[in-house]
Design a protein around this motif. Structure first.
Motif, PDB file in Angstrom:
ATOM      1  N   ARG A   1       3.667   7.398   2.613  1.00 16.78           N
ATOM      2  CA  ARG A   1       3.556   6.149   3.280  1.00 16.78           C
ATOM      3  C   ARG A   1       3.473   4.913   2.464  1.00 16.78           C
ATOM      4  NH1 ARG A   1       2.376   5.377   8.847  1.00 16.78           N
ATOM      5  NH2 ARG A   1       1.426   3.386   9.280  1.00 16.78           N
ATOM      6  N   PHE A   2       4.378   3.981   2.726  1.00 14.67           N
ATOM      7  CA  PHE A   2       4.604   2.852   2.113  1.00 14.67           C
ATOM      8  C   PHE A   2       4.466   1.728   2.995  1.00 14.67           C
ATOM      9  CE2 PHE A   2       7.907   0.093  -0.702  1.00 14.67           C
ATOM     10  CZ  PHE A   2       6.607  -0.545  -1.167  1.00 14.67           C
ATOM     11  N   GLU A   3       3.514   0.924   2.952  1.00 11.01           N
ATOM     12  CA  GLU A   3       3.412  -0.095   3.824  1.00 11.01           C
ATOM     13  C   GLU A   3       3.500  -1.621   3.151  1.00 11.01           C
ATOM     14  OE1 GLU A   3      -0.214  -0.198   6.034  1.00 11.01           O
ATOM     15  OE2 GLU A   3       0.075   1.540   6.886  1.00 11.01           O
ATOM     16  N   ILE A   4       4.328  -2.444   3.475  1.00  3.97           N
ATOM     17  CA  ILE A   4       4.284  -3.910   3.093  1.00  3.97           C
ATOM     18  C   ILE A   4       4.267  -5.103   4.184  1.00  3.97           C
ATOM     19  CG2 ILE A   4       5.846  -5.531   1.916  1.00  3.97           C
ATOM     20  CD1 ILE A   4       7.744  -3.323   1.071  1.00  3.97           C
TER      21      ILE A   4
ATOM     22  N   ILE B   1       6.373  -3.775   7.432  1.00  4.37           N
ATOM     23  CA  ILE B   1       7.221  -2.882   7.049  1.00  4.37           C
ATOM     24  C   ILE B   1       6.674  -1.482   6.574  1.00  4.37           C
ATOM     25  CG2 ILE B   1       9.324  -1.742   5.816  1.00  4.37           C
ATOM     26  CD1 ILE B   1       9.919  -4.640   4.884  1.00  4.37           C
ATOM     27  N   VAL B   2       6.767  -0.496   7.469  1.00  6.13           N
ATOM     28  CA  VAL B   2       6.062   0.850   7.022  1.00  6.13           C
ATOM     29  C   VAL B   2       7.145   1.938   6.903  1.00  6.13           C
ATOM     30  CG1 VAL B   2       4.472   2.496   8.196  1.00  6.13           C
ATOM     31  CG2 VAL B   2       4.036   0.035   8.646  1.00  6.13           C
ATOM     32  N   VAL B   3       7.203   2.687   5.589  1.00 10.18           N
ATOM     33  CA  VAL B   3       8.103   3.673   5.477  1.00 10.18           C
ATOM     34  C   VAL B   3       7.228   4.958   5.353  1.00 10.18           C
ATOM     35  CG1 VAL B   3       9.564   4.650   3.896  1.00 10.18           C
ATOM     36  CG2 VAL B   3       9.421   1.985   3.998  1.00 10.18           C
ATOM     37  N   ASP B   4       7.668   5.936   6.343  1.00 10.47           N
ATOM     38  CA  ASP B   4       7.177   7.242   6.536  1.00 10.47           C
ATOM     39  C   ASP B   4       7.829   8.438   5.969  1.00 10.47           C
ATOM     40  OD1 ASP B   4       4.269   6.706   7.960  1.00 10.47           O
ATOM     41  OD2 ASP B   4       5.555   6.044   9.409  1.00 10.47           O
ATOM     42  N   ASP B   5       7.364   9.065   5.225  1.00  8.09           N
ATOM     43  CA  ASP B   5       8.055  10.204   4.370  1.00  8.09           C
ATOM     44  C   ASP B   5       9.341   9.897   3.839  1.00  8.09           C
ATOM     45  OD1 ASP B   5       5.774  12.164   5.321  1.00  8.09           O
ATOM     46  OD2 ASP B   5       6.743  12.089   7.305  1.00  8.09           O
ATOM     47  N   SER B   6       9.594   8.588   3.542  1.00  9.35           N
ATOM     48  CA  SER B   6      10.747   8.209   2.959  1.00  9.35           C
ATOM     49  C   SER B   6      12.200   8.339   3.801  1.00  9.35           C
ATOM     50  CB  SER B   6      11.193   8.876   1.559  1.00  9.35           C
ATOM     51  OG  SER B   6      10.116   8.404   0.569  1.00  9.35           O
TER      52      SER B   6
ATOM     53  N   PHE C   1      -2.052   1.806  -5.186  1.00 10.10           N
ATOM     54  CA  PHE C   1      -0.963   2.788  -5.407  1.00 10.10           C
ATOM     55  C   PHE C   1      -1.863   3.856  -5.390  1.00 10.10           C
ATOM     56  CE2 PHE C   1       1.749   5.130  -8.027  1.00 10.10           C
ATOM     57  CZ  PHE C   1       2.618   5.333  -7.006  1.00 10.10           C
ATOM     58  N   ILE C   2      -1.444   5.280  -4.841  1.00  5.74           N
ATOM     59  CA  ILE C   2      -2.333   6.198  -4.744  1.00  5.74           C
ATOM     60  C   ILE C   2      -1.384   7.452  -5.153  1.00  5.74           C
ATOM     61  CG2 ILE C   2      -3.924   8.025  -3.650  1.00  5.74           C
ATOM     62  CD1 ILE C   2      -4.963   5.685  -2.126  1.00  5.74           C
ATOM     63  N   THR C   3      -1.706   8.330  -6.040  1.00  3.57           N
ATOM     64  CA  THR C   3      -0.736   9.406  -6.061  1.00  3.57           C
ATOM     65  C   THR C   3      -1.553  10.453  -6.713  1.00  3.57           C
ATOM     66  OG1 THR C   3       1.514  10.204  -7.064  1.00  3.57           O
ATOM     67  CG2 THR C   3       0.140   8.947  -8.584  1.00  3.57           C
TER      68      THR C   3
ATOM     69  N   ASN D   1       0.798  -1.108   0.031  1.00  2.00           N
ATOM     70  CA  ASN D   1       0.186  -0.052  -0.086  1.00  2.00           C
ATOM     71  C   ASN D   1       0.855   1.152   0.062  1.00  2.00           C
ATOM     72  OD1 ASN D   1      -1.770   1.979   0.428  1.00  2.00           O
ATOM     73  ND2 ASN D   1      -2.729   0.583   2.146  1.00  2.00           N
ATOM     74  N   TRP D   2       1.075   1.859  -1.039  1.00  2.00           N
ATOM     75  CA  TRP D   2       1.652   3.387  -1.067  1.00  2.00           C
ATOM     76  C   TRP D   2       0.919   4.357  -1.505  1.00  2.00           C
ATOM     77  CZ3 TRP D   2       7.228   2.986  -3.246  1.00  2.00           C
ATOM     78  CH2 TRP D   2       8.222   3.921  -2.647  1.00  2.00           C
TER      79      TRP D   2
END
Length: 386
Positions: free
Chosen positions: A248-251, A258-263, A236-238, A153-154
């Motif tokens: 925010r990227f979740e795997i 894994i959660v990535v916030d603000d790169s 994928f939303i942009t 989910n990105w």
């Protein structure tokens, strides 16, 4: 050869930045070999900033001059494949800007030609692949630390662009000039990272808005549902109209998340047992404790890593790696042939919205090209940009 002489095609914002990085010594194994631009004003700029660097107004002349060992294509997207091929034809190494092209048919031609020149270096400016954060995420996934992926989910809407951005040039945000909107301009890095880390989906269904919040013909809002073909799904939303955007990227995997916030920040949660085992063995009393806010230490361990990012360092790193591949065979971080994957994803998202149905990957390249030509013709008949 101790340093690669790079020819910069296009001295706009990106080409100008690359020239600056090299001139400032940020790419130690590279020098500016020549500069090319069709705009006479850029000749004056080059003469002032780089008086000792040859200038050309025709990129073929530059390729044949003997002044350059390699080129980077800082030009509109449609031209990347053509220029890459022409460089490789003349035994000049090619670093193409992202995206590799507008549609996979033209990118495939570039890849196929590059394959006939294995002795030459063919790279793409996927600078985010040098980002330690995303390298770490890929390592965790590849190592199987969170198990088989179940969902991605990105949401990447930090691309706010006002109307003035689109109005500054006639070609920008047009089907004929740029070949699309946010999918081909702002988000190609995320499309590349998504498939680099999680793999390519098998099917795509999308809801795309064209000129939703801006006076443009191309897309400024995208929501795409991805089907990986093994039960896993993704979203994928942009967009380019969110002034308070989110990155925010979740795997989510069998064994963790894994959660990535603000790169900038990565949170890794590793389950102590696979979710399927927990589901099969936990008593409802234990489950109730979780729902009531109980201690989760027995369920998973959590790791948080924060990264710092310096603008420009990633671009310089790609150029340095590209030059190193030419000079001593150092493996490429971003092989040019990988560029087709992100373009394929963008094409699938477009095509799904145009046809109003789910599409399979790889997409029908001829069908996509025909539908794109229809968009270009419609734009000519009813131009939004006068």
């Amino acid at each position: 050869m101790s340093k690669v002489r790079l020819g910069i095609i296009g001295l706009g914002a990106q080409g100008g930045a690359y020239a600056g990085f090299i001139a400032e010594g940020k790419v130690p194994n590279m020098v500016i070999g020549a500069i090319c631009d069709t705009d006479p004003e850029k000749k004056a700029v080059a003469a002032e900033k780089y008086p000792d660097v040859p200038f050309y107004d025709n990129y073929i002349d530059m390729l044949e001059s003997g002044d350059v060992d390699a080129v980077v294509t800082c030009v509109p997207h449609y031209l990347h494949p053509e220029m890459g091929i022409e460089a490789l034809k003349r035994d000049v190494h090619a670093l193409v800007e992202k995206p590799a092209g507008v549609y996979t048919k033209q990118v495939r031609e570039l890849n196929e030609f590059a394959a006939t020149k294995p002795e030459l270096t063919f790279g793409i400016m996927f600078n985010q692949r040098t980002n330690e954060l995303y390298q770490k995420v890929k390592q965790i996934v590849d190592n199987g630390e969170i198990g088989k992926i179940r969902r991605t989910n990105w949401i990447i809407t930090t691309w706010w662009r006002p109307q003035g951005y689109y109005d500054q040039s006639a070609w920008r945000a047009t089907w004929e000039g740029e070949g699309g909107g946010v999918l081909v301009n702002q988000a190609p890095h995320q499309l590349d990272l998504l498939q680099w880390i999680a793999g390519m989906p098998k099917k795509v269904y999308s809801n795309v808005k064209y000129g939703y919040q801006r006076d443009i013909a191309v897309e400024d809002e995208v929501t795409a549902l991805l089907d990986y073909g093994n039960g896993a799904t993704g979203v994928f939303i942009t967009a380019t109209h969110d002034i308070m955007g989110t990155d925010r990227f979740e795997i989510h995997g069998d064994n963790g998340k894994i959660v990535v916030d603000d790169s900038k920040k990565v949170t890794i949660k590793r389950l102590r047992k696979p979710e399927s085992e927990m589901s099969a063995t936990m008593s409802m009393m234990d489950v109730a404790k979780i729902f009531m806010g109980g201690d989760t230490d027995d369920l998973y361990e959590e790791e948080v890593i924060e990264f710092e990012s310096v603008w420009g360092a990633q671009h310089s790193a790609v150029m340095e790696n590209f030059a190193a591949n030419i000079l001593d065979g150092t493996p490429l971080l971003a092989p040019g042939s990988d560029g087709i994957n992100g373009v394929a994803l963008a094409n699938a998202i477009h095509l799904s919205s145009w046809l109003g149905k789910e599409v399979e990957l790889p997409v029908d390249e001829d069908l996509y090209f025909d539908e794109l030509q229809k968009k270009i013709e419609e734009e000519k008949l009813n131009p939004i940009k006068k």
